[in-house]
Design a protein around this motif. Structure first.
Motif, PDB file in Angstrom:
ATOM      1  N   HIS A  63       0.790  -1.300   0.007  1.00 21.74           N
ATOM      2  CA  HIS A  63       0.018   0.114  -0.013  1.00 21.74           C
ATOM      3  C   HIS A  63       0.779   1.252   0.052  1.00 21.74           C
ATOM      4  O   HIS A  63       1.915   1.298   0.419  1.00 21.74           O
ATOM      5  CB  HIS A  63      -0.707  -0.010   1.208  1.00 21.74           C
ATOM      6  CG  HIS A  63      -1.674  -1.182   1.505  1.00 21.74           C
ATOM      7  ND1 HIS A  63      -2.937  -0.919   1.650  1.00 21.74           N
ATOM      8  CD2 HIS A  63      -1.430  -2.606   1.396  1.00 21.74           C
ATOM      9  CE1 HIS A  63      -3.708  -2.416   1.580  1.00 21.74           C
ATOM     10  NE2 HIS A  63      -2.706  -3.062   1.576  1.00 21.74           N
ATOM     11  N   THR A  64       0.479   2.347  -0.515  1.00 26.94           N
ATOM     12  CA  THR A  64       1.244   3.566  -0.380  1.00 26.94           C
ATOM     13  C   THR A  64       0.245   4.541   0.217  1.00 26.94           C
ATOM     14  O   THR A  64      -0.817   4.809  -0.214  1.00 26.94           O
ATOM     15  CB  THR A  64       1.343   3.923  -1.913  1.00 26.94           C
ATOM     16  OG1 THR A  64       2.355   3.106  -2.406  1.00 26.94           O
ATOM     17  CG2 THR A  64       2.282   5.320  -1.751  1.00 26.94           C
ATOM     18  N   PHE A  65       1.111   5.195   1.374  1.00 31.76           N
ATOM     19  CA  PHE A  65       0.373   6.011   2.264  1.00 31.76           C
ATOM     20  C   PHE A  65       0.712   7.573   1.842  1.00 31.76           C
ATOM     21  O   PHE A  65       2.045   7.680   1.887  1.00 31.76           O
ATOM     22  CB  PHE A  65       0.259   5.663   3.784  1.00 31.76           C
ATOM     23  CG  PHE A  65      -0.608   4.491   3.762  1.00 31.76           C
ATOM     24  CD1 PHE A  65      -2.012   4.420   4.196  1.00 31.76           C
ATOM     25  CD2 PHE A  65       0.090   3.184   3.981  1.00 31.76           C
ATOM     26  CE1 PHE A  65      -2.801   3.530   4.315  1.00 31.76           C
ATOM     27  CE2 PHE A  65      -0.727   1.932   4.158  1.00 31.76           C
ATOM     28  CZ  PHE A  65      -2.150   2.199   4.167  1.00 31.76           C
ATOM     29  N   PHE A  79       4.129   0.867   1.929  1.00 32.38           N
ATOM     30  CA  PHE A  79       3.914   0.125   3.066  1.00 32.38           C
ATOM     31  C   PHE A  79       3.759  -1.551   2.718  1.00 32.38           C
ATOM     32  O   PHE A  79       2.489  -1.653   2.243  1.00 32.38           O
ATOM     33  CB  PHE A  79       2.725   0.713   3.907  1.00 32.38           C
ATOM     34  CG  PHE A  79       2.581   0.016   5.053  1.00 32.38           C
ATOM     35  CD1 PHE A  79       3.050   0.438   6.051  1.00 32.38           C
ATOM     36  CD2 PHE A  79       1.466  -1.144   5.314  1.00 32.38           C
ATOM     37  CE1 PHE A  79       2.810   0.055   7.276  1.00 32.38           C
ATOM     38  CE2 PHE A  79       1.341  -1.543   6.195  1.00 32.38           C
ATOM     39  CZ  PHE A  79       1.829  -1.067   7.585  1.00 32.38           C
TER      40      PHE A  79
END
Lengths: 247, 307
Positions: A63-65, A79
């Motif tokens: 995931h990219t936050f 992430f």
């Protein structure tokens, strides 16, 4: 047996993931899929793999936050997320068949695929979304910590780490015994302040995440940094500036 | 959570079936023996068994379902399987003696009732045990399941039984009280559900990623462009769209209608009273389907914090 192991060796194999160095390239995701579709257990199934609406089981996803501090520009954090091989693994104790189990000798959480009825309750019990139902085999799939690599004497010693760790070009992933305080991974966790995900769920994850290192922030506001300079002073640039000014 | 039809059907019908079994076991007046008794046993046992069979439809490997009774020491799902089988076997013997010899063995009936309550309780604990779904993770979940099971059981027993009163209370009045208590419990559950959020448990995207100490965390890019098992199963949002309407539907069909019918039945006698109770059962079951849909569709799972 789906009770958690009562006799353990104290060994807790797991991953340490460095959120400071992960570049979000998804190489670990791809290598995980590649290795685990041909290794332990049934292949990792996909449906409509080359069609408009592909769905499949993966054991590792990134995931990219975006994190926005109160007083600084936003930063991006890639992430990676896979099974955390929790010490109090709720996915293990809910299993009605004994297919889901945690090994006493090294703490790896595994699924015995020939016993799994595909009820999905273990995936419901996991707060991290670490388990995915295989759409082809209809059994629960999860990270095995590449149990078929790490003890495999038929492959070179350098390859006896999980596929995701072996392939990471940024060396953001580390594998080792988190039960041994003298291990490299334990030292890394101590040094960098390794953290648990959702500790309030009481799962006591073995895998740790290293937080991004603090950024250095300039005192000059961003709007000033990007604005053109008023006047170049002296030298070639100074001459050019004044020459162009006169045109 | 994804509201799987098989699981909704299972929890509603087996809840009603085991409730009916418990009422029969407790000895409410029923046909003496023969076809009447057989019909009651068929409906009670049938509902319970149908629900259990339906629950296997959502399994990836139903042919391995027998393995699910092995882990009763640790797993509520396994305990449910064990309780259901024991209760149904006991009820089988009870029904045999009743239908063919006209003899209702009271101690065996009590065991059936205890087993039925244990089965419904273990079913509810499958959901209530999950810390990942805060809205389910409360003692009120088993309370609601038990109350609805008992209420369905009383109405079914009223619809099939040869009885006007039990322990001094008329059947429609019993139904009325049970309906009131069950829906009051459900209203409390809904009220609690509004408070029992992931955030109230101290979980948000900040704790899920561990990045909360840096600032406000928000998902910038999903790991995949399409759906996956997790988003379909646990980040299901479709059912929430009509939540308010479905709540009204469940209250009208499951509460208001059966309550009114029970009230009417109090002033009717014999067959008319029984017919009204049959209608009340249909209303309650229809209302419970809507209620159970919402139970799943409105529940937020911790994994949604990553999406």
């Amino acid at each position: 047996m789906t009770s958690l192991p009562t006799e353990t060796t104290g060994k807790k194999l797991g991953l340490v993931i460095d959120l400071d160095t992960c570049v979000g390239c998804h190489a670990c995701v791809v290598n995980c899929k590649e290795w685990n579709t041909g290794g332990y257990g049934a292949p990792l199934g996909d449906e409509d793999a080359y069609g408009a609406d592909p769905v499949g089981s993966w054991l590792n996803r990134i995931h990219t936050f975006e994190v926005t501090p109160d007083n600084a520009p936003a930063q991006i954090v890639h992430f990676p997320k896979s099974c955390l091989h929790c010490e109090d693994a709720p996915c293990v104790t809910v299993c009605p068949t004994g297919a889901s189990y945690k090994r006493g000798e090294d703490g790896i959480v595994l699924v015995d695929e020939s016993m799994c009825i595909g009820c999905g309750l273990c995936a419901w019990a996991c707060p991290y979304g670490a388990r995915e139902m295989d759409p082809v085999e209809n059994i629960m799939k999860k990270c095995t910590l590449c149990v078929d690599r790490i003890y495999n004497e038929n492959i070179p010693e350098v390859d006896r780490v999980p596929a995701c760790v072996r392939t990471c070009p940024a060396q953001a992933r580390h594998f080792g015994d988190l039960g041994d305080p003298e291990s490299d991974v334990s030292k890394l966790v101590a040094e960098r302040g390794g953290m648990d995900l959702m500790p309030e769920q009481g799962t006591r994850p073995v895998n740790k995440y290293l937080p991004p290192r603090p950024k250095t922030h300039s005192n000059t506001p961003l709007s000033k940094q990007a604005a053109p300079a008023d006047k170049a002073s002296g030298g070639f640039l100074g001459w050019l500036d004044s020459a162009l000014e006169k045109l | 959570m994804h509201p799987a039809v098989s699981v909704i059907f299972f929890t509603v019908t087996s809840g009603a079936g085991f409730g009916f079994l418990a009422m029969i076991g407790l000895g409410v007046p029923m046909p003496e023996s023969g076809p009447g008794a057989f019909l009651a046993c068929l409906v009670a046992g049938g509902l319970a068994v149908m629900g259990l069979i339906s629950s296997t439809f959502h399994l990836g490997h139903p042919e391995r379902a027998w393995r699910a009774i092995s882990q009763w020491r640790s797993s509520w799902l396994s305990r449910e399987g064990v309780c259901a089988i024991i209760t149904l076997v006991l009820f089988g013997f009870y029904a045999l003696f009743w239908v063919f010899f006209g003899e209702r063995i009271a101690p065996l009936g009590i065991l059936v009732a205890i087993g039925a309550a244990a089965t419904v309780f273990t079913t509810s604990m499958i959901y209530a045990q999950l810390k990942t779904v805060p809205v389910w993770n409360t003692w009120m979940t088993p309370a609601c399941y038990l109350a609805f099971s008992l209420t369905s059981g009383i109405l079914f027993a009223g619809a099939f039984g040869h009885w006007q009163s039990f322990a001094g209370l008329s059947v429609p009045l019993l139904g009325l009280v049970a309906l009131g208590c069950a829906w009051l419990m459900k209203l409390l559950w809904w009220q609690n559900g509004g408070r029992a959020t992931l955030e109230a448990m101290g979980s948000d995207t900040g704790t899920a990623t561990g990045l909360g100490f840096l600032g406000t965390v928000r998902l910038l890019e999903k790991p995949h462009s399409g759906q996956n098992y997790l988003t379909k199963e646990m980040v299901h949002r479709i059912g929430r769209k009509h939540a308010a309407k479905l709540r009204i539907i469940s209250l009208v069909l499951g509460a208001a209608l059966p309550l009114a019918l029970c009230l009417l039945a109090m002033f009717a006698t014999g067959a008319a009273s029984q017919f009204l109770l049959v209608l009340a059962v249909f209303g309650l079951i229809a209302g419970l389907f809507a209620e159970r849909w919402l139970f799943f569709a409105e529940a937020r799972h911790a994994v949604s914090l990553y999406y």
